[in-house]
Design a protein around this motif. Structure first.
Motif, short mmCIF file in Angstrom:
data_model
loop_
_atom_site.label_atom_id
_atom_site.label_comp_id
_atom_site.label_asym_id
_atom_site.label_seq_id
_atom_site.Cartn_x
_atom_site.Cartn_y
_atom_site.Cartn_z
N LYS A 1 -12.99 9.67 -6.62
CA LYS A 1 -12.54 9.20 -5.31
C LYS A 1 -11.65 7.97 -5.51
O LYS A 1 -12.01 7.09 -6.29
CB LYS A 1 -13.78 8.86 -4.46
N LEU A 2 -10.50 7.95 -4.84
CA LEU A 2 -9.57 6.82 -4.97
C LEU A 2 -9.56 6.00 -3.69
O LEU A 2 -9.51 6.56 -2.60
CB LEU A 2 -8.15 7.34 -5.24
N ALA A 3 -9.61 4.67 -3.82
CA ALA A 3 -9.50 3.81 -2.63
C ALA A 3 -8.46 2.72 -2.87
O ALA A 3 -8.34 2.22 -3.99
CB ALA A 3 -10.85 3.18 -2.32
N TYR A 4 -7.72 2.40 -1.82
CA TYR A 4 -6.74 1.30 -1.84
C TYR A 4 -7.39 0.10 -1.16
O TYR A 4 -7.84 0.20 -0.02
CB TYR A 4 -5.50 1.69 -1.03
N LEU A 5 -7.41 -1.05 -1.84
CA LEU A 5 -8.05 -2.23 -1.27
C LEU A 5 -7.07 -3.39 -1.22
O LEU A 5 -6.94 -4.14 -2.19
CB LEU A 5 -9.28 -2.60 -2.11
N PRO A 6 -6.35 -3.52 -0.11
CA PRO A 6 -5.35 -4.59 -0.02
C PRO A 6 -5.96 -5.93 0.39
O PRO A 6 -6.93 -5.98 1.14
CB PRO A 6 -4.41 -4.08 1.08
N HIS B 1 8.33 5.49 4.12
CA HIS B 1 7.84 6.70 3.47
C HIS B 1 7.18 7.61 4.51
O HIS B 1 6.91 7.19 5.62
CB HIS B 1 6.77 6.34 2.43
N ASP C 1 -7.37 7.99 1.53
CA ASP C 1 -8.80 7.69 1.63
C ASP C 1 -9.19 7.29 3.05
O ASP C 1 -10.36 7.23 3.39
CB ASP C 1 -9.19 6.59 0.63
N ARG D 1 -9.31 1.48 -6.59
CA ARG D 1 -10.62 1.74 -7.15
C ARG D 1 -10.85 3.23 -7.35
O ARG D 1 -10.67 4.03 -6.43
CB ARG D 1 -11.72 1.19 -6.22
N GLU E 1 0.81 -1.22 0.00
CA GLU E 1 0.00 0.00 0.00
C GLU E 1 0.85 1.28 0.00
O GLU E 1 0.63 2.18 -0.82
CB GLU E 1 -0.88 -0.01 1.26
N SER E 2 1.84 1.34 0.90
CA SER E 2 2.63 2.56 1.02
C SER E 2 3.49 2.78 -0.21
O SER E 2 3.60 3.90 -0.72
CB SER E 2 3.54 2.50 2.25
N ALA E 3 4.12 1.72 -0.71
CA ALA E 3 4.98 1.84 -1.88
C ALA E 3 4.15 2.27 -3.09
O ALA E 3 4.58 3.10 -3.89
CB ALA E 3 5.67 0.51 -2.16
N ALA F 1 1.35 4.01 -2.92
CA ALA F 1 0.94 5.40 -2.70
C ALA F 1 2.05 6.36 -3.13
O ALA F 1 1.81 7.40 -3.74
CB ALA F 1 0.58 5.62 -1.24
N LEU F 2 3.29 5.99 -2.82
CA LEU F 2 4.43 6.82 -3.18
C LEU F 2 4.59 6.86 -4.70
O LEU F 2 4.82 7.92 -5.29
CB LEU F 2 5.69 6.25 -2.53
N GLU G 1 -2.05 11.07 -7.96
CA GLU G 1 -3.13 11.20 -6.99
C GLU G 1 -3.39 12.67 -6.67
O GLU G 1 -4.55 13.08 -6.51
CB GLU G 1 -2.78 10.42 -5.71
N ARG H 1 -5.79 -3.76 -4.85
CA ARG H 1 -6.67 -3.18 -5.85
C ARG H 1 -6.78 -1.67 -5.62
O ARG H 1 -6.80 -1.22 -4.48
CB ARG H 1 -8.06 -3.83 -5.76
#
Lengths: 414, 414
Positions: free
Chosen positions: A208-213, B111, B74, A221, A189-191, A193-194, A200, A219
């Motif tokens: 709207k952006l979502a991170y789904l680990p 990060h 998010d 979205r 997730e962090s990598a 995001a960077l 972003e 994923r």
């Protein structure tokens, strides 16, 4: 328009069953532009049902309930709804005929409790349940639509698909809520995001952006609300193409794609056949592959070789090599993959051997150590993975890693 | 004491993920006597989080939230809680050290977003998350305890087990809510209700009965609230023994028993070994069996023979018999079971061959037709089942029916 989903059943509140109905309903509503504001789970208790209906009616134009419609005494939803909507239960002979038609061929005697399922609130519209005895019900009150569905997932799904969604589509001409989801593998997730920070930052506030680990898969979205379908699609496509240029190496699919479907599609498109040899994953890979309809076109089969003897006897692994290297080793993974390919006469094979846990680990090969090999007529390669200490998660991760390795080799094949 | 569970995340409201966290939390709370009054799922939206907290605080002595604690933009739960509980975020160097210790060995660069995860509300107690970077947080306000946990299931479970449950046990000395669940096979809901009607009528009002149907399995749950553990247990045991005398033939397990664990236990107790041959179930049976830790003591392996060739080559099925009878037939199921038993040198084997669907059915053998065979050195028998038209449900039902047939033969063996 906002909707609320209310799931009714003590079994949810005591944690005995996981509520999967809400996700199906929320997804179906989203696709036709209805946004779910809240999901509430309550018990089979009259006061809770009434309070939840009161709460939802404050903001929701649509309330969908599931559960509590069974033939047994613990189910009280129907009676409570009749009370809430000031009506009485009356016997519906069409429904009774349907119940008879459904049960008699199965050799089930019609009991009083079955007949009581044909007694329905006088002022509701009945939503026919082709697959079961508990009918769906629709009530209207002060501009809110209330729908009650059985809690049995496939019955609920049937009524949603056949009746509720078409009816809502007709009644409300809504802009769908548009989502575009990209599936990635290889970055946390962090990598991630960077890596996509600059993209972003420039994102339109309409998106709207979502991170789904989840284990092995991340994923992303993108969602657009309150636009017409053409504008929304254009917006999503523009942003997705920018995103793709940043992380194309990590992307393996979109939206409802699954890894097993994508792998199957490549096999089918290239006219290749697959076989599997599984030790630590214990059938998980075969089970994922065979969940895809039509897989018999490309899937030959698998050997689950849990014992060393079976690795030798059914896959042609060398006893001597096991003695020298241990069953969890590069060599054995490679021999298993080669063996599976040859025995099933397939173009490509993937094999796993590892220690799923909780016991069986050593300092050198701790629980979570897994070797995965892929074999084609040209080349056999293997890779070592170190997962964690949880058996079911190790099995899941190893199966996903194996399908990824397989896909990586497959996309380069002719 | 009543609790509310609040799950936070847009992915739940749009139906992209099924909320399995609530069931885990509800079950854990139940076991220590805390009853869940309601489960609410809301989006990653400040106003919704605040409104849900306000609503819950009206009746709940405990509020457990999950989700929204990730490192990406998010996720807003932590900021919203700081605001709700009138505090600010401060960097916790212990947590930062923990994050470093966790990420550096995995080769992950630290990060800014990771560092921000070490910034926590000044007035909360930190609940250490050994498995991840997002810490749990505990707040107190007007006699209500508020706990916020990460949404990643295994991280949430770790914090619940290591910190939340022990703390709640210490803080409140509660009578546990007692449940006794019996698992049955062979009777539907209505038939069961009729069979146990006289017993159900005489049940003490202190006991609540629930029917929990799922494909192939019907569970009956008895619950006792608000009694001490001894009285409750005695009450449950008395009623269960009456129930047992009515339906003993249908009972195969209790409480958290699973069919695969029970089957494994019989095999282990009798010192017998098992192998499997799967066609239509595609690895599901092997996958269920190998989900049980320690199964390598009795499970030899499985052949997933998806193609006819592999049925012949790997299981010794006769090509001629397939041509004459079709692959979905009594004879082939029996040959597969016999083949699996011999090839893996096992004491007993079970085999499936059928049409999972959605395509491949004929008038004579429609989608959902499945032959299941069990083979021992003494006897090989087979039975035909007709399930429905849904692929994943057919696979599920066939796997359960196969394990039942296996169990039935196993309990008679020496």
């Amino acid at each position: 328009m906002l909707a609320e989903i209310i799931t009714i059943g003590d079994e949810i509140l005591i944690g005995q069953v996981v509520d999967s109905n809400s996700a199906f309903i929320a997804d179906a509503l989203n696709k036709i532009g209805i946004r779910v504001g809240k999901i509430t789970s309550i018990g089979d208790i009259r006061e809770q049902i009434i309070a939840a209906l009161d709460d939802a009616s404050k903001y929701a134009g649509l309330v969908i309930m599931t559960g509590g419609l069974g033939p047994t005494n613990d189910d009280i939803t129907k009676q409570t709804l009749a009370e809430y909507f000031n009506t009485r239960l009356v016997l519906n002979t069409d429904v009774l005929d349907h119940i008879r038609t459904l049960l008699i061929p199965r050799g089930i005697r019609i009991h009083d409790s079955n007949i009581r399922q044909a007694e329905l609130p006088e002022n509701c519209s009945i939503l026919h349940n082709a697959a079961g005895t508990a009918q769906g019900m629709l009530f209207k009150k002060s501009n809110t639509i209330y729908i009650s569905l059985p809690g049995v997932p496939f019955e609920m799904k049937g009524i949603m698909t056949d009746h509720v969604i078409p009816m809502l589509k007709d009644a409300f001409m809504l802009d769908p809520i548009q989502h575009l989801t990209v599936h990635t593998h290889g970055l946390g997730e962090s990598a991630m995001a960077l890596k996509i920070a600059s993209w972003e930052e420039q994102l339109s506030p309409a998106i709207k952006l979502a991170y789904l680990p989840s284990p092995g898969i991340l994923r992303l979205r993108l969602s657009v609300y309150n636009t017409d379908i053409v504008t929304g699609n254009a917006l999503l496509e523009t942003e997705m193409s920018k995103l793709r240029s940043l992380i194309s190496d990590y992307i393996f699919g979109y939206d409802s794609d699954t890894l097993e479907e994508i792998t199957g599609k490549i096999l089918r498109d290239k006219g290749l056949t697959l076989s599997v040899a599984e030790s630590c994953t214990g059938g998980k890979i075969a089970s994922m592959i065979t969940s895809v309809p039509g897989c018999s076109d490309y899937f030959m089969g698998s050997v689950i070789a849990y014992s060393n003897d079976s690795k030798c006897k059914l896959l042609g692994v060398s006893h001597e090599d096991i003695d020298k290297n241990g069953a969890v080793s590069r060599l054995i993974a490679e021999e298993m993959a080669r063996g599976a390919r040859c025995r099933f006469n397939a173009d490509i094979a993937v094999a796993t051997t590892g220690i799923a846990g909780p016991s069986g680990g050593t300092t050198e090969k701790p629980v979570g150590s897994v070797w995965i090999a892929v074999s084609t007529t040209d080349l056999t390669t293997a890779e070592r993975f170190t997962f964690g200490d949880n058996r079911s998660r190790n099995i899941q991760r190893a199966a996903i890693a194996a399908l990824f390795m397989l896909r990586k080799v497959l996309i380069k094949m002719d």
